[in-house]
Design an enzyme around this catalytic site. Structure first.
Site, PDB file in Angstrom:
ATOM      1  CB  SER A   1      35.623 -24.494   7.361  1.00 53.03           C
ATOM      2  OG  SER A   1      36.985 -24.794   7.496  1.00 53.03           O
TER       3      SER A   1
ATOM      4  CD  GLN B   1      43.209 -31.634  -1.285  1.00 48.29           C
ATOM      5  OE1 GLN B   1      43.056 -32.827  -1.045  1.00 48.29           O
ATOM      6  NE2 GLN B   1      42.762 -31.077  -2.397  1.00 48.29           N
TER       7      GLN B   1
ATOM      8  CG  HIS C   1      49.445 -29.349  12.404  1.00 53.97           C
ATOM      9  ND1 HIS C   1      49.393 -28.316  13.314  1.00 53.97           N
ATOM     10  CD2 HIS C   1      50.599 -29.192  11.729  1.00 53.97           C
ATOM     11  CE1 HIS C   1      50.487 -27.577  13.184  1.00 53.97           C
ATOM     12  NE2 HIS C   1      51.238 -28.084  12.232  1.00 53.97           N
TER      13      HIS C   1
ATOM     14  NE  ARG D   1      42.890 -23.065  25.952  1.00 53.55           N
ATOM     15  CZ  ARG D   1      43.387 -22.230  26.858  1.00 53.55           C
ATOM     16  NH1 ARG D   1      43.602 -20.961  26.529  1.00 53.55           N
ATOM     17  NH2 ARG D   1      43.677 -22.656  28.068  1.00 53.55           N
TER      18      ARG D   1
ATOM     19  CD  GLU E   1      56.377 -35.387  19.669  1.00 59.64           C
ATOM     20  OE1 GLU E   1      57.026 -34.785  18.814  1.00 59.64           O
ATOM     21  OE2 GLU E   1      56.212 -36.626  19.657  1.00 59.64           O
TER      22      GLU E   1
ATOM     23  CG  ASP F   1      50.922 -29.585  16.300  1.00 59.77           C
ATOM     24  OD1 ASP F   1      49.714 -29.775  16.523  1.00 59.77           O
ATOM     25  OD2 ASP F   1      51.440 -28.459  16.216  1.00 59.77           O
TER      26      ASP F   1
HETATM   27  C1  GAR Z   1      42.391 -25.398  10.036  1.00 64.25           C
HETATM   28  O1  GAR Z   1      43.026 -24.951   8.874  1.00 64.25           O
HETATM   29  C2  GAR Z   1      43.290 -26.313  10.814  1.00 64.25           C
HETATM   30  O2  GAR Z   1      44.158 -27.022   9.994  1.00 64.25           O
HETATM   31  C3  GAR Z   1      44.022 -25.343  11.693  1.00 64.25           C
HETATM   32  O3  GAR Z   1      43.067 -24.377  12.033  1.00 64.25           O
HETATM   33  C4  GAR Z   1      42.149 -24.223  10.969  1.00 64.25           C
HETATM   34  C5  GAR Z   1      40.750 -24.200  11.522  1.00 64.25           C
HETATM   35  O4  GAR Z   1      39.818 -23.907  10.514  1.00 64.25           O
HETATM   36  N1  GAR Z   1      44.531 -25.999  12.853  1.00 64.25           N
HETATM   37  C6  GAR Z   1      45.698 -25.663  13.439  1.00 64.25           C
HETATM   38  O5  GAR Z   1      46.397 -24.748  13.062  1.00 64.25           O
HETATM   39  C7  GAR Z   1      46.072 -26.506  14.638  1.00 64.25           C
HETATM   40  N2  GAR Z   1      47.324 -26.101  15.171  1.00 64.25           N
HETATM   41  P1  GAR Z   1      38.270 -24.190  10.739  1.00 64.25           P
HETATM   42  O6  GAR Z   1      37.879 -23.556  12.068  1.00 64.25           O
HETATM   43  O7  GAR Z   1      37.606 -23.506   9.600  1.00 64.25           O
HETATM   44  O8  GAR Z   1      38.038 -25.675  10.737  1.00 64.25           O
END
Ligand code: GAR
Length: 210
Positions: free
Chosen positions: A13, A173, A109, A91, A143, A145
């Site tokens: 998304s 958001q 994140h 990953r 590092e 995140d």
């Molecule tokens: C998002 O909510 C992003 O913030 C999270 O994965 C989702 C992917 O959604 N990322 C993490 O957790 C990174 N550690 P999407 O595939 O619909 O964009």
């Protein structure tokens, strides 16, 4: 025009939000490719529907993280990107990979970093009784995140929220702030100098712009 490669693992998304912003908000940029490490990811079809070049690189076909990251790097570099966008790319990346894209790789994140690095961010924020939660776009450094923040969106936590409702409001958001950060970068306004993000030459505060 600046070239963007977007890496995804799941529903895509955020990739859609960025690709649509590039198309509709006259951003001088091109999504050169969408690369995905999971052949079954729902985001692949969304990329194809938008006629974006799609590459699947299944990490399970590689015996080590180093081998996968080297192959991924080679694949990305074929598209000669100015910016690499991690959009739900689940990953952990090797140090060599991160160093190669120093200053030109962004991640999103789902927490107000530096709070809640890692997984299950929404449940952990609830468990801690946080009154505010949110999402952060940051430059990627070694590092996990941990790189300098660029922009955050804050949401209020309601009494009746659960992890699912928080995730849904946070994702709305995400789709607002990620295209903003990408636009700043492709316009040459956003950079990483040392361990700070800068917008128009000004150091962005540690929280990111809010
Ligand atoms: C998002 O909510 C992003 O913030 C999270 O994965 C989702 C992917 O959604 N990322 C993490 O957790 C990174 N550690 P999407 O595939 O619909 O964009």
């Amino acid at each position: 025009v600046p070239r963007i490669v977007i890496l995804i693992s799941g529903s895509g998304s955020n990739m859609v939000a960025i690709a649509d912003a590039v198309k509709n908000e006259n951003m001088e940029a091109e999504v050169a490719a969408v690369i995905c490490n999971r052949p079954e990811a729902a985001g692949l079809q969304k990329a194809r529907d938008r006629d974006l070049p799609v590459v699947v690189l299944d990490h399970k076909a590689f015996t080590s993280r180093e081998d996968f990251d080297r192959a991924l790097m080679a694949q990305i570099d074929e598209f000669a990107p100015d910016l690499v966008v991690l959009a739900g790319f689940m990953r952990i990346l090797t140090a060599d990979f991160v160093a190669h894209y120093h200053g030109r790789m962004l991640n999103i994140h789902p927490s107000l970093l530096p709070k809640y690095q890692g997984l299950n961010t929404h449940q952990r924020a609830l468990d801690d009784g946080e009154s505010e939660h949110g999402v952060t776009v940051h430059f990627v450094t070694e590092e996990l995140d941990g790189g300098p923040n660029v922009i955050q969106a804050v949401i209020a936590v309601n009494d009746d929220d659960d992890a699912n409702s928080l995730q849904q409001r946070v994702q709305l958001q995400e789709h607002v702030i990620y295209p903003i950060a990408v636009k700043w970068f492709v316009e040459g306004r956003l950079s990483m100098i040392g361990n700070h993000a800068r917008l128009d030459g000004n150091v962005i505060p540690a929280t990111g712009l809010q």
